[in-house]
Design a protein around this motif. Structure first.
Motif, short mmCIF file in Angstrom:
data_model
loop_
_atom_site.label_atom_id
_atom_site.label_comp_id
_atom_site.label_asym_id
_atom_site.label_seq_id
_atom_site.Cartn_x
_atom_site.Cartn_y
_atom_site.Cartn_z
N ARG A 171 8.18 -37.09 -13.65
CA ARG A 171 8.00 -38.47 -14.10
C ARG A 171 8.50 -38.68 -15.52
NH1 ARG A 171 2.91 -41.30 -16.20
NH2 ARG A 171 3.53 -43.50 -16.17
N SER A 172 8.32 -37.68 -16.39
CA SER A 172 8.73 -37.84 -17.78
C SER A 172 10.24 -38.03 -17.92
CB SER A 172 8.29 -36.63 -18.61
OG SER A 172 8.94 -35.44 -18.15
N LYS A 173 10.99 -37.50 -16.96
CA LYS A 173 12.44 -37.64 -16.97
C LYS A 173 12.94 -38.64 -15.93
CE LYS A 173 13.41 -32.94 -18.60
NZ LYS A 173 14.13 -31.67 -18.30
N ASN A 174 11.96 -39.35 -15.30
CA ASN A 174 12.31 -40.28 -14.22
C ASN A 174 13.23 -39.62 -13.19
OD1 ASN A 174 10.85 -42.55 -15.07
ND2 ASN A 174 12.46 -43.12 -16.52
N ARG A 175 12.84 -38.43 -12.80
CA ARG A 175 13.68 -37.63 -11.90
C ARG A 175 12.97 -37.39 -10.57
NH1 ARG A 175 18.06 -34.20 -12.15
NH2 ARG A 175 17.97 -32.27 -10.94
N LEU A 176 13.60 -37.85 -9.50
CA LEU A 176 13.08 -37.64 -8.15
C LEU A 176 14.24 -37.18 -7.27
CD1 LEU A 176 10.82 -37.86 -6.00
CD2 LEU A 176 11.51 -40.26 -5.69
N VAL A 177 14.23 -35.90 -6.88
CA VAL A 177 15.31 -35.33 -6.07
C VAL A 177 14.80 -35.12 -4.64
CG1 VAL A 177 16.93 -33.41 -5.81
CG2 VAL A 177 16.23 -34.16 -8.10
N LEU A 178 15.61 -35.56 -3.68
CA LEU A 178 15.21 -35.50 -2.28
C LEU A 178 16.29 -34.84 -1.44
CD1 LEU A 178 14.57 -39.00 -3.08
CD2 LEU A 178 12.66 -38.01 -1.83
N SER A 179 15.94 -34.50 -0.21
CA SER A 179 16.90 -33.85 0.68
C SER A 179 16.75 -34.37 2.10
CB SER A 179 16.69 -32.34 0.68
OG SER A 179 17.50 -31.72 1.67
N HIS A 180 17.89 -34.60 2.74
CA HIS A 180 17.90 -34.99 4.16
C HIS A 180 18.41 -33.83 5.03
CE1 HIS A 180 18.03 -37.60 7.62
NE2 HIS A 180 19.32 -37.36 7.81
N LYS A 181 18.86 -32.76 4.39
CA LYS A 181 19.50 -31.66 5.12
C LYS A 181 18.56 -31.02 6.14
CE LYS A 181 22.12 -27.41 4.32
NZ LYS A 181 22.72 -26.53 3.28
N GLU A 182 17.34 -30.72 5.72
CA GLU A 182 16.39 -30.08 6.63
C GLU A 182 16.09 -30.98 7.83
OE1 GLU A 182 16.06 -30.49 3.47
OE2 GLU A 182 15.64 -28.57 2.47
N ILE A 183 15.99 -32.29 7.55
CA ILE A 183 15.72 -33.24 8.62
C ILE A 183 16.90 -33.30 9.58
CG2 ILE A 183 15.04 -35.60 9.15
CD1 ILE A 183 13.06 -34.05 7.37
N ALA A 184 18.13 -33.31 9.01
CA ALA A 184 19.33 -33.37 9.83
C ALA A 184 19.44 -32.15 10.74
CB ALA A 184 20.57 -33.47 8.94
N ILE A 185 19.08 -30.97 10.20
CA ILE A 185 19.14 -29.74 11.00
C ILE A 185 18.14 -29.81 12.15
CG2 ILE A 185 18.64 -27.27 10.97
CD1 ILE A 185 19.75 -27.22 8.10
N ALA A 186 16.93 -30.28 11.86
CA ALA A 186 15.90 -30.39 12.90
C ALA A 186 16.29 -31.42 13.95
CB ALA A 186 14.56 -30.76 12.26
N GLU A 187 16.83 -32.57 13.51
CA GLU A 187 17.25 -33.61 14.44
C GLU A 187 18.38 -33.11 15.33
OE1 GLU A 187 18.25 -36.86 11.93
OE2 GLU A 187 16.18 -37.63 11.80
N LYS A 188 19.31 -32.36 14.72
CA LYS A 188 20.44 -31.84 15.49
C LYS A 188 19.96 -30.85 16.55
CE LYS A 188 24.94 -29.59 15.01
NZ LYS A 188 25.95 -29.05 14.07
N ALA A 189 19.00 -30.00 16.16
CA ALA A 189 18.47 -29.02 17.11
C ALA A 189 17.80 -29.70 18.29
CB ALA A 189 17.49 -28.09 16.39
N ALA A 190 17.06 -30.78 18.00
CA ALA A 190 16.38 -31.52 19.07
C ALA A 190 17.39 -32.19 19.99
CB ALA A 190 15.43 -32.54 18.46
N LYS A 191 18.41 -32.82 19.39
CA LYS A 191 19.44 -33.49 20.20
C LYS A 191 20.24 -32.48 20.99
CE LYS A 191 19.98 -37.51 17.18
NZ LYS A 191 20.88 -38.22 16.23
N GLN A 192 20.51 -31.33 20.36
CA GLN A 192 21.27 -30.28 21.03
C GLN A 192 20.54 -29.78 22.27
OE1 GLN A 192 21.95 -26.24 19.20
NE2 GLN A 192 24.02 -27.02 19.03
N ALA A 193 19.23 -29.57 22.13
CA ALA A 193 18.42 -29.11 23.27
C ALA A 193 18.45 -30.15 24.39
CB ALA A 193 16.99 -28.86 22.81
N GLU A 194 18.41 -31.42 24.01
CA GLU A 194 18.43 -32.50 25.01
C GLU A 194 19.77 -32.54 25.74
OE1 GLU A 194 18.02 -37.39 25.17
OE2 GLU A 194 17.56 -36.30 23.32
N VAL A 195 20.87 -32.44 24.97
CA VAL A 195 22.21 -32.48 25.58
C VAL A 195 22.44 -31.27 26.46
CG1 VAL A 195 24.67 -32.38 25.08
CG2 VAL A 195 23.21 -33.91 23.76
N PHE A 196 22.09 -30.07 25.96
CA PHE A 196 22.33 -28.85 26.73
C PHE A 196 21.50 -28.80 28.01
CE2 PHE A 196 24.44 -27.35 22.95
CZ PHE A 196 25.38 -26.44 23.44
#
Length: 401
Positions: A171-196
């Motif tokens: 908060r002191s540096k007004n810094r908020l770092v986020l990631s979508h990578k882990e979510i993308a990997i999990a979503e891809k795995a779920a979609k991959q299982a569905e497609v396969f």
């Protein structure tokens, strides 16, 4: 007799009330008036007025202050500093935004500690990543944390709402770092299982080209990419996929192979199209003189494309009346040649061609020049996907015999 507190000097009472309000206090206040750029508020139980500038009410500089508050509203505010009497009304400058900012950062810390996710809306891009709004806070997603693979163009993400993991909160540096990578990997795995689970070899699917490489085209099968190798794009020879395809293009593909263990799906575009050999007999006959382009050279001959996807063989013995040790000594890939058709076998995908049949034999007598030279027919076209065939591995002398 003691003086009644209620009869205290009004000036002294005002000073007492003023002293009750301290910098850093969180107070409740009532909106007394709304101007274009600020609110005038009365701090509860103090008799002290303050001002809330638009920038301390919201971080949205384009917001209309009249949409954010009206006379009579009760607000929770932070006492920021004494006001500059010549520029600001009231005794103190107060802020609603800073309270919400602190609460939001506290919330982000709690979410990070609990390893939970948040939803953020992408508001813009910078060279190194994406800017997002998360509960009124400005967050940042580094380019390396956007997806499970490198993303070249970030602009399609603008306006999207993404599920995110909180990586860093300061908060002191007004810094908020986020990631979508882990979510993308999990979503891809779920979609991959569905497609396969539902896709099978032989299936024909309508899909879109997602991206191109030098070796093929990746096709979006519903969140999972399958690969059309360059050899499976067209019956006609192509140098690179981008010559005939582009991202976003609708295509029909046939499933060739499904490898669940390796997470790979092999596709073909050309397998959904009529084979070029189906109409060869209607277009080419024995004795025809035609033009073609040399596509491959082997020790035993040259393969010439005479129609899109249709290749014939000029056996080494049919290149010249002079002895030719290797076809590459006198021919080169990409060269255009005039040939005579010696034999046609569409069922076996064989087409016998000759260059020397169009040239008089300089070493023969007049009688010999009128005789036809037979061409060996025991050959196979190279496998298009592997780039070689059984014929390539047979010794040229044995093949001639």
């Amino acid at each position: 007799m003691a003086e009644d507190n209620n009869s205290a000097n009004p000036m002294e009472q005002a000073l007492n009330d003023f002293n009750q309000v301290q910098i850093g206090d969180i107070v409740n206040a009532e909106v007394l008036s709304v101007d274009d750029n600020q609110l005038i508020v009365g701090i509860d139980n103090s008799g002290v007025e303050g001002v809330v500038p638009l920038k301390e009410l919201t971080s949205d500089r384009k917001a209309d202050i009249h949409d954010l508050a009206k006379v009579g509203d009760q607000l929770e505010l932070l006492v920021v500093r004494p006001s500059a009497s010549d520029k600001e009304d009231g005794s103190f400058v107060l802020s609603k935004r800073r309270i919400e900012n602190k609460k939001a950062y506290d919330k982000m810390n709690a979410i990070k500690d609990a390893d939970e996710t948040v939803t953020g809306k992408v508001t813009g891009t910078v060279k190194s990543g994406l800017l997002v709004d998360v509960d009124g806070l400005r967050g940042f997603i580094p380019a390396s944390m956007i997806s499970d693979h490198y993303v070249r163009d970030l602009t399609p993400f603008v306006g999207q709402e993404l599920t995110l993991k909180v990586i860093e909160v300061n908060r002191s540096k007004n810094r908020l770092v986020l990631s979508h990578k882990e979510i993308a990997i999990a979503e891809k795995a779920a979609k991959q299982a569905e497609v396969f689970a539902k896709i099978l070899p032989g299936d024909v699917i309508e899909a879109k080209v997602s991206r191109l490489t030098n070796f093929g085209a990746f096709i979006d099968l519903g969140g999972v990419d399958g690969l059309v190798h360059i050899s499976q794009i067209s019956y006609q020879h192509i140098d690179k996929p981008s010559d005939v395809l582009q991202p976003g293009q609708d295509v029909k593909v046939k499933v060739l192979d499904v490898d669940k263990e390796r997470g790979r799906i092999s596709l073909s575009i050309k397998a959904t199209q009529p084979g070029p050999w189906e109409s060869v007999a209607e277009k080419i006959s024995v004795g025809d003189e035609i033009k073609g382009t040399i596509r491959r050279l082997t020790d035993f001959g040259a393969f010439v494309e005479v129609l899109p996807g249709v290749e014939g063989l000029i056996h080494v013995s049919q290149i010249s009346w002079d002895r030719v040790n290797k076809p590459s000594d006198v021919l080169k890939v990409g060269q255009e040649v005039q040939v005579k058709v010696l034999n046609v076998d569409p069922e076996k995908h064989r087409l016998g061609l000759s260059i020397k049949a169009l040239i008089d034999n300089p070493h023969a007598s007049k009688k010999q020049k009128n005789e036809q030279t037979a061409e060996p027919t025991d050959y196979s076209l190279p496998d298009e996907e592997r780039g070689f065939s059984v014929g390539d591995m047979i010794d040229a002398d044995k093949l001639k015999k």
